[in-house]
Design an enzyme around this catalytic site. Structure first.
Site, PDB file in Angstrom:
ATOM      1  N   LYS A 194       0.844  -1.192   0.000  1.00 30.63           N
ATOM      2  CA  LYS A 194       0.000   0.000   0.000  1.00 30.63           C
ATOM      3  C   LYS A 194       0.885   1.250   0.000  1.00 30.63           C
ATOM      4  O   LYS A 194       0.681   2.169  -0.764  1.00 30.63           O
ATOM      5  CB  LYS A 194      -0.902  -0.056   1.235  1.00 30.63           C
ATOM      6  CG  LYS A 194      -1.934   1.010   1.280  1.00 30.63           C
ATOM      7  CD  LYS A 194      -2.818   0.829   2.505  1.00 30.63           C
ATOM      8  CE  LYS A 194      -3.584   2.106   2.753  1.00 30.63           C
ATOM      9  NZ  LYS A 194      -4.321   2.084   4.013  1.00 30.63           N
ATOM     10  N   GLU A 200      10.486  -4.687   4.257  1.00 30.96           N
ATOM     11  CA  GLU A 200      10.590  -6.077   3.797  1.00 30.96           C
ATOM     12  C   GLU A 200      10.254  -6.180   2.308  1.00 30.96           C
ATOM     13  O   GLU A 200      10.958  -6.834   1.533  1.00 30.96           O
ATOM     14  CB  GLU A 200       9.630  -6.980   4.585  1.00 30.96           C
ATOM     15  CG  GLU A 200       9.982  -7.157   6.053  1.00 30.96           C
ATOM     16  CD  GLU A 200       9.390  -6.072   6.953  1.00 30.96           C
ATOM     17  OE1 GLU A 200       9.026  -4.973   6.448  1.00 30.96           O
ATOM     18  OE2 GLU A 200       9.311  -6.318   8.168  1.00 30.96           O
ATOM     19  N   GLY A 255      -4.722  -1.959   5.162  1.00 26.36           N
ATOM     20  CA  GLY A 255      -4.003  -3.115   4.627  1.00 26.36           C
ATOM     21  C   GLY A 255      -4.652  -4.432   5.013  1.00 26.36           C
ATOM     22  O   GLY A 255      -4.853  -5.323   4.183  1.00 26.36           O
ATOM     23  N   ARG A 256      -5.013  -4.573   6.294  1.00 25.78           N
ATOM     24  CA  ARG A 256      -5.544  -5.866   6.750  1.00 25.78           C
ATOM     25  C   ARG A 256      -6.987  -6.102   6.300  1.00 25.78           C
ATOM     26  O   ARG A 256      -7.550  -7.142   6.563  1.00 25.78           O
ATOM     27  CB  ARG A 256      -5.398  -5.971   8.272  1.00 25.78           C
ATOM     28  CG  ARG A 256      -5.958  -4.796   9.044  1.00 25.78           C
ATOM     29  CD  ARG A 256      -5.501  -4.810  10.497  1.00 25.78           C
ATOM     30  NE  ARG A 256      -5.959  -3.640  11.236  1.00 25.78           N
ATOM     31  CZ  ARG A 256      -5.303  -2.485  11.304  1.00 25.78           C
ATOM     32  NH1 ARG A 256      -4.160  -2.343  10.661  1.00 25.78           N
ATOM     33  NH2 ARG A 256      -5.783  -1.481  12.012  1.00 25.78           N
ATOM     34  N   GLU A 341      -3.947  -6.263  15.230  1.00 19.99           N
ATOM     35  CA  GLU A 341      -3.501  -4.950  14.750  1.00 19.99           C
ATOM     36  C   GLU A 341      -4.657  -3.952  14.826  1.00 19.99           C
ATOM     37  O   GLU A 341      -4.456  -2.758  14.995  1.00 19.99           O
ATOM     38  CB  GLU A 341      -2.961  -5.051  13.313  1.00 19.99           C
ATOM     39  CG  GLU A 341      -2.076  -3.880  12.929  1.00 19.99           C
ATOM     40  CD  GLU A 341      -1.276  -4.103  11.647  1.00 19.99           C
ATOM     41  OE1 GLU A 341      -0.036  -4.180  11.715  1.00 19.99           O
ATOM     42  OE2 GLU A 341      -1.894  -4.201  10.576  1.00 19.99           O
ATOM     43  N   HIS A 372      -2.940 -32.818  19.744  1.00 17.49           N
ATOM     44  CA  HIS A 372      -1.766 -33.591  20.150  1.00 17.49           C
ATOM     45  C   HIS A 372      -0.625 -32.667  20.534  1.00 17.49           C
ATOM     46  O   HIS A 372       0.533 -33.087  20.590  1.00 17.49           O
ATOM     47  CB  HIS A 372      -1.365 -34.534  19.012  1.00 17.49           C
ATOM     48  CG  HIS A 372      -2.503 -35.432  18.618  1.00 17.49           C
ATOM     49  ND1 HIS A 372      -2.775 -36.621  19.264  1.00 17.49           N
ATOM     50  CD2 HIS A 372      -3.493 -35.270  17.703  1.00 17.49           C
ATOM     51  CE1 HIS A 372      -3.856 -37.177  18.726  1.00 17.49           C
ATOM     52  NE2 HIS A 372      -4.321 -36.360  17.788  1.00 17.49           N
ATOM     53  N   LYS A 480      10.040  -0.237  13.815  1.00 17.44           N
ATOM     54  CA  LYS A 480      10.582   0.011  12.467  1.00 17.44           C
ATOM     55  C   LYS A 480      11.681   1.069  12.543  1.00 17.44           C
ATOM     56  O   LYS A 480      12.721   0.955  11.921  1.00 17.44           O
ATOM     57  CB  LYS A 480       9.481   0.533  11.531  1.00 17.44           C
ATOM     58  CG  LYS A 480       8.427  -0.483  11.161  1.00 17.44           C
ATOM     59  CD  LYS A 480       7.451   0.146  10.163  1.00 17.44           C
ATOM     60  CE  LYS A 480       6.240  -0.715   9.951  1.00 17.44           C
ATOM     61  NZ  LYS A 480       5.233  -0.109   9.110  1.00 17.44           N
TER      62      LYS A 480
HETATM   63  O1  F6P Z   1       3.826  -2.733   9.719  1.00 16.75           O
HETATM   64  C1  F6P Z   1       2.464  -2.942   9.683  1.00 16.75           C
HETATM   65  C2  F6P Z   1       1.890  -2.637   8.341  1.00 16.75           C
HETATM   66  O2  F6P Z   1       1.854  -1.280   8.149  1.00 16.75           O
HETATM   67  C3  F6P Z   1       0.517  -3.259   8.192  1.00 16.75           C
HETATM   68  O3  F6P Z   1      -0.476  -2.482   8.729  1.00 16.75           O
HETATM   69  C4  F6P Z   1       0.436  -3.455   6.728  1.00 16.75           C
HETATM   70  O4  F6P Z   1      -0.552  -4.378   6.393  1.00 16.75           O
HETATM   71  C5  F6P Z   1       1.820  -3.930   6.408  1.00 16.75           C
HETATM   72  O5  F6P Z   1       2.649  -3.207   7.291  1.00 16.75           O
HETATM   73  C6  F6P Z   1       2.268  -3.754   4.981  1.00 16.75           C
HETATM   74  O6  F6P Z   1       2.158  -2.426   4.557  1.00 16.75           O
HETATM   75  P1  F6P Z   1       2.280  -2.025   3.019  1.00 16.75           P
HETATM   76  O7  F6P Z   1       1.138  -2.645   2.274  1.00 16.75           O
HETATM   77  O8  F6P Z   1       2.239  -0.531   3.001  1.00 16.75           O
HETATM   78  O9  F6P Z   1       3.593  -2.550   2.497  1.00 16.75           O
END
Ligand code: F6P
Length: 518
Positions: A194, A200, A255-256, A341, A372, A480
């Site tokens: 987004k 990452e 995002g979620r 979140e 189990h 972060k």
């Molecule tokens: O670090 C949390 C977060 O901001 C989430 O809320 C989000 O879903 C995820 O990182 C990924 O964000 P993006 O879609 O901006 O890469």
């Protein structure tokens, strides 16, 4: 109004005390079942009786849940700290019913479905003229968990789409394993972020691009092998993805909550146009039920209220998600982000401290495997928990396996309810654990859409009752920020002075890692 100042909150506290001190006799178990959007729910094993239910519904009304539901669907700025609507529901609403901004979403959906179709039919060609056999989805959090859950749950051998691989973790092992054995000429990368600034995804996307260019040699080839989904069109263009391959996201979709948007494109590629539309329709049916049903028959509302009773009045300290379906293996991971979140907050919308508990830890895993592993603690441990069992009326062949699977799910919730008396104290099981069982007719796109939307709306209702903002996530920012100087200090030529700025533990660990490096 804050929850604890509501008259019904006080009434519920009294009801809970009466049940704890024994002045209220055990309630007789009366069936409490509901059907909504194709889902069947059994809340009979919750610790709810009529008196408690009436007070909980009174609480929801006193705290203006009906008005909050209208505000959500009408596009009011319910995400107050970011001054935005949370309009993921518009992504699955009938077009004639949606606010203006969602018309763009509808036309983007049409483009996404066309792209998915082109990839599935082999009409989308790579730079060397080959059809796409493998799609590598790079994204994390909300840009990963929903699509991976849905692809894993709904893809079968005869789905007919490309193979979909997911890369989220910045650990290089994740990307390496996804790329292993792939032919770049037949691979399409989907970069989903987004913000297009998440560490990452940025690092994985750069490495994927380097892997691709090393093998294909030409920058022009990127146009046939990389697409992006983002609100940050400029950053996607800077990465080298041509504008025609960049599909928008919108700041009014969290995002979620974004699996319904272009973020869900791997699902469309995996199961096709109609499957994706059915997925949206399942969620829409749940929304329609949520908006129309009276609270006493409203599934998201009742499940949310059962949670409030458990977490705020019965001392339940964690919520288990127990899917008895191998293909719903990723549901607990997805719901952890969606719920924790969203509702892991400790200030009200106006910034004042909350004085009641908000969401406890959510965790889970598939049955029967969990039986189990951790069910021993669930049956005989000292901590209280609540659990949602998710089962399928019709599951994978052979039928005998499925019958055993469901028999075990029902037996576990029965054991959690009834417990067992025994002379030998080691064999006693206390019982009385609150559980809900959700039955999907089968693992279809529509049923999964309804299930995900159900949890989204449970989260929403609980957020309204706690008067917190379910749609921001400021808490994730601190870590972060702290990672940036540590990354520098873990490098080959860290600036001499900087480790001294760390606390003693972090400084020691940085020094240990530096000394231990091969
Ligand atoms: O670090 C949390 C977060 O901001 C989430 O809320 C989000 O879903 C995820 O990182 C990924 O964000 P993006 O879609 O901006 O890469």
């Amino acid at each position: 109004m804050t929850p604890e100042s509501a008259l019904h909150w006080k009434a519920l506290s009294r009801l809970a005390s009466a049940r704890q001190d024994g002045s209220h006799s055990e309630h007789e178990l009366k069936p409490l079942t509901l059907d909504a959007a194709g889902l069947h729910a059994d809340l009979t094993k919750q610790q709810l009786d009529e008196e408690v239910l009436t007070a909980l519904i009174g609480l929801a009304e006193e705290l203006d849940l009906p008005a909050a539901i209208d505000a959500q669907f009408s596009g009011a700025h319910i995400n107050q700290s970011e001054n935005r609507p949370a309009l993921h529901t518009a992504l699955r609403a009938p077009v004639e019913d949606t606010p203006d901004m969602a018309r763009e979403a509808a036309s983007t959906l049409a483009q996404i479905l066309d792209l998915a179709d082109a990839v599935r039919r082999g009409a989308w060609r790579g730079a060397a003229g080959d059809a796409i056999t493998d799609v590598v989805h790079i994204g994390i959090g909300g840009s990963h968990l929903g699509p991976e859950l849905a692809v894993e749950a709904l893809t079968s051998a005869d789905s007919g789409g490309p193979r979909i691989h997911f890369v989220a973790n910045i650990d290089g092992a994740a990307l390496r394993s996804a790329l292993s054995g792939l032919n770049p000429e037949r691979t399409l990368f989907v970069i989903v972020s987004k913000s297009f600034s998440t560490l990452e995804t940025r690092v994985n996307a750069q490495s994927a691009r380097a892997w691709f260019l090393e093998r294909m040699g030409s920058l022009e080839a990127i146009a046939r092998h990389f697409v992006a989904i983002s609100t940050n069109l400029t950053a996607a263009a800077e990465f080298g993805i041509p504008q025609a391959n960049v599909y928008p996201m919108w700041d009014w979709v969290g995002g979620r909550y974004s699996v319904w948007s272009p973020v869900g494109i791997p699902l469309a590629m995996a199961i096709g146009r109609q499957g994706f539309r059915d997925f949206l329709a399942g969620a829409r049916a749940l929304d329609e039920h949520f908006r129309a049903a009276p609270f006493s028959e409203n599934l998201p509302v009742l499940m949310a209220l059962a949670g409030i009773w458990n977490y705020n009045f019965l001392g339940v300290t964690n919520q288990a998600i127990l899917p008895y379906a191998e293909r719903l293996r990723l549901l607990p991971d997805f719901l952890q982000q969606l719920i924790m979140e969203s509702n892991g907050k400790s200030v009200h919308q106006d910034g004042t401290d909350v004085s009641v508990h908000t969401m406890p830890i959510v965790w889970g895993g598939t049955g029967t495997n969990g039986q189990h592993a951790y069910h021993q603690l669930l049956h005989q441990g000292t901590r209280s928990f609540a659990a949602d069992f998710i089962i399928l009326a019709n599951g994978a062949e052979p039928a005998e396996h499925h019958r055993w699977l469901n028999a075990n799910a029902l037996a576990q919730s029965q054991a959690m309810l009834l417990g067992q008396d025994a002379e030998d104290p080691h064999k006693r099981v206390r019982g009385g654990k609150p559980t809900t069982t959700l039955v999907l007719p089968a693992l279809t796109p529509g049923a999964l859409g309804a299930l995900i939307a159900l949890y989204e709306q449970i989260v929403f209702c609980q957020g309204v009752i706690w008067d917190i903002n379910s749609f921001d996530q400021w808490g994730v920012e601190l870590g972060k920020r702290l990672a940036v100087p540590i990354f520098e200090q873990l490098g080959d030529t860290p600036s001499k002075a900087s480790p001294l700025l760390q606390d003693a533990s972090t400084r020691g660990l940085i020094e240990h890692l530096t000394r231990s490096r091969d």
